[in-house]
Design a protein around this motif. Sequence first.
Motif: not given
Length: 486
Positions: A116-117, A429-431, A445-448, A460-463
């Motif tokens: 998700l990055g 994997r996140l940004a 904040f987080l970009r999805l 991914a949301v469950k994890r």
Amino acid sequence: MTSTVRGSQLARLLGHWHSLPGRRRSPDYAALAGAIRGLLSDGRLPLGVRLAAERELAEALKVSRTTVTAAYRELRETGHLTSRRGAGSWTTLPNGHRVASSGLWTPQDDLDMIDLGCAALAAPAELVTAARAAAEDLPRYLQGAGYHPTGIIELREAVAQGYTERGLTTSPDQIMVTSGTQHALDLVLRLSVPAGAPVLVESPTYPNALAALSARRARIATHGIDTGGGDGWDADLLLDGLRQTRPRLAYLIPEFQNPTGHLMPAALRERVVAAAHASGTDLVIDESFVDLPLDGTEVPAPVAVHDRHSRVVSIGGMSKPYWGGLRIGWVRASAPLVQRLAALRVGVDMASPVLDQLVAVHLLERADVIVPARRAQLAEQRDALVVAMERELPEWRVTVPRGGVTLWVELDGPISSALSRAAEEVGVRLAPGPRFGVDGTLERFLRLPFTLPAADLEDAVKRLAAVRYDLDRTRRPQWREPAVIA
């Protein structure tokens, strides 16, 4: 020149600061200081700007000057304000903390990782057909050297036609084809931004644009984007930022801003161009997401429609509506500026690959089929992501965007970087938010992106929900190789 935030402007940003959590247990000055710190941490109040004088802010907030004086004193003690007698007070962060702005890292291909990055779609089915047709067209170009610094004429005509259909009459001479939108931005910065020149950007904004500006050693000033459900840009503050700082260049993303998803209103577009002309500022308008309105959203005419003085340079490309692996972008500007960019380009990469450009031509010919299908796909995946978050992470706040490919999520605490590190351990994997700013802010904040299939997004949301539950426990830090943020 340092930008100043007037008392009325700061009062508007503070909003209902009296009702913030913990207010009843804090005196007025502490609540006010906490609210200003919150604006700084969210990136809505830039660093390095001069705050209103104590008396002016007290009048705007309708509180005593003593309250403002005490709040400013607390901010100085915590390192969020620096004052000089007779000159004013400037916003800072404790210990001058700053975070590197580069969002570009070496990728690691891991089939078990939900990435998700990177906010980009997989290639459309039509790409293979377009590639075959391009190969059949290629012999027409094989008798020449193959160098076309401004791009092959078929592609420049197609891109120019797209602008004309959007209401901005454009000739092929006003188009230069580049190796992606990032390459287009880099060339414009090489031509327009000498070392140390002031530049204005939104906060948050695209990490790789910040990396390009840092490489030019630009002095970056920011305009904070509202993360709520409004238009995003505070017109008063944005126009004042242009007038006061008089930046050499301003980089803006008016269509479904990356990462917030906001769409700039038509009236503000016209005012921004007028203010840029008055301040001697060139506008670089990133149109990467202009083809991706969702839910029938109507996109205003291009910013360059209001340009009468060749101040606006528009950049765009194929990465978001088509495929990131097809490195085709472009610059739309005045014909003389295009020629100057082409002359500069030959010292960088000579020209874009002819075969890739021919593929782009054939994809653009099928735009009426490909792009609507992409919009429908993105709308479905966006809705699946929003539903999953409402179910698994109801404490997180999301404003559903009317286009683009990303959600900008407000978390339930300043945990973005820690959450991103922990998520790696469960295969996501996140940004993190700070990647989209320049000052060590945006930790709440987080970009999805919603560019992956709905099932992957829901998984991914469950994890993430499981990770968030355990995040407050003591963990041993583990270093990870960073990944591409695009």
